[in-house]
Design a protein around this motif. Structure first.
Motif, short mmCIF file in Angstrom:
data_model
loop_
_atom_site.label_atom_id
_atom_site.label_comp_id
_atom_site.label_asym_id
_atom_site.label_seq_id
_atom_site.Cartn_x
_atom_site.Cartn_y
_atom_site.Cartn_z
N LEU A 101 1.22 -0.96 -0.02
CA LEU A 101 -0.07 -0.15 0.32
C LEU A 101 0.75 1.16 -0.02
O LEU A 101 0.41 2.02 -0.19
CB LEU A 101 -0.63 0.05 0.97
N ARG A 102 2.10 1.52 0.84
CA ARG A 102 3.21 2.17 0.58
C ARG A 102 3.72 3.22 -0.48
O ARG A 102 3.53 3.29 -1.53
CB ARG A 102 3.81 2.50 1.51
N LEU A 103 3.74 1.12 -1.30
CA LEU A 103 4.08 1.58 -2.65
C LEU A 103 3.46 1.81 -3.51
O LEU A 103 3.78 2.69 -4.90
CB LEU A 103 5.12 0.05 -2.99
N GLU A 104 1.80 1.27 -3.42
CA GLU A 104 0.69 2.30 -4.85
C GLU A 104 0.99 3.20 -4.44
O GLU A 104 0.54 4.55 -5.86
CB GLU A 104 -0.16 1.13 -4.19
N ARG A 105 1.03 3.81 -3.44
CA ARG A 105 1.02 5.52 -3.06
C ARG A 105 2.25 6.56 -3.44
O ARG A 105 1.85 7.57 -4.05
CB ARG A 105 0.78 5.65 -1.58
N GLY A 106 3.06 5.59 -3.44
CA GLY A 106 4.37 6.75 -3.34
C GLY A 106 4.21 6.51 -5.64
O GLY A 106 4.79 7.42 -5.92
N ARG A 156 1.58 6.35 -7.22
CA ARG A 156 0.32 7.23 -7.59
C ARG A 156 0.82 8.42 -7.16
O ARG A 156 1.14 9.41 -8.50
CB ARG A 156 -0.19 7.09 -7.16
N GLU A 157 2.17 8.71 -6.79
CA GLU A 157 2.69 10.09 -6.89
C GLU A 157 3.85 10.82 -7.83
O GLU A 157 4.04 12.01 -8.69
CB GLU A 157 3.22 10.59 -5.64
N TRP A 198 0.25 1.38 -11.23
CA TRP A 198 0.75 0.10 -10.79
C TRP A 198 -0.92 -0.08 -9.66
O TRP A 198 -0.59 0.63 -8.61
CB TRP A 198 1.50 -0.42 -10.26
N THR A 199 -1.18 -0.92 -9.60
CA THR A 199 -2.07 -0.79 -8.18
C THR A 199 -1.94 -2.92 -7.81
O THR A 199 -1.35 -3.61 -8.70
CB THR A 199 -3.45 -1.31 -8.68
#
Length: 212
Positions: A49-54, A56-57, A62-63
């Motif tokens: 979840l941390r990877l996905e959020r970053g 996105r920034e 990538w989901t």
């Protein structure tokens, strides 16, 4: 040793990247590292979840799909015949034309690296001596620090303690506040309360923040 590149198991020495891969050219990529104990990835959801959020920034599409990621990790472990391992799950922008891209990166490069580790026996690791670094913890490019390919600040810190295997470098901010170690987090206890530096010091956003 085998790695997984975009869903395909490859001999580590045979895996290839495009010279136009923007993770290589511009540092547009992120990673998470975590332990696998007896085939079980520790805190997988929190890391992903941390990877996905970053990502996105960084405008990288990538989901996180838990079943898909778990299956990929299992393929790497099976190919290497390991049950206990260190995993680096790496997602970068993928190939694109020369120059900074404004459109979203919708074909990211996904590589899972691994190395074997001994099964945990509950024995404590040997303590290390903390050395305050001359290199200061740099400020993050965005509101919080992403676990990105931009790692030169940590490399400079590591270079200061080169040749001292029993030492961990401790970053201070330019204002003199304790931030984190080169490869470790800082915690301290006062009474029954456990503390860690504020994210404003430039540390990685904690996994327990849930990253919504």
């Amino acid at each position: 040793m085998f790695v997984l590149q975009n869903g395909i198991i490859e001999e580590a020495g045979e895996a290839r990247l495009s010279v136009f891969e923007h993770g290589f050219m511009y540092g547009l990529g992120q990673f998470e590292t975590f332990r696998v104990y007896d085939g079980h990835p520790f805190l997988l959801d929190e890391h992903m979840l941390r990877l996905e959020r970053g990502l996105r920034e960084m405008n990288i599409k990538w989901t996180y799909d838990r079943n898909g990621v778990t299956s990929q990790i299992e393929k790497v472990l099976s190919a290497n015949n390991w049950k206990n391992a260190y995993i680096r799950f790496n997602v970068s922008a993928g190939p694109a034309p020369l120059g900074l891209e404004q459109a979203s990166y919708d074909q990211p490069e996904v590589i899972i690296y691994a190395k074997p580790l001994e099964r945990s026996t509950g024995v404590h690791l040997s303590p290390k001596r903390a050395q305050v670094l001359q290199t200061k913890r740099n400020t993050p490019e965005s509101d919080v620090r992403l676990k990105s390919h931009h790692y030169f600040n940590s490399i400079l810190g590591k270079n200061e303690i080169r040749g001292l295997p029993d030492t961990e470098g401790l970053f201070l901010t330019r204002e003199g506040y304790v931030a984190e170690g080169v490869v470790s987090n800082v915690f301290w206890r006062k009474g029954t309360t456990l503390y860690t530096p504020a994210v404003q010091t430039g540390i990685l956003l904690e996994l327990q923040e849930k990253l919504l």
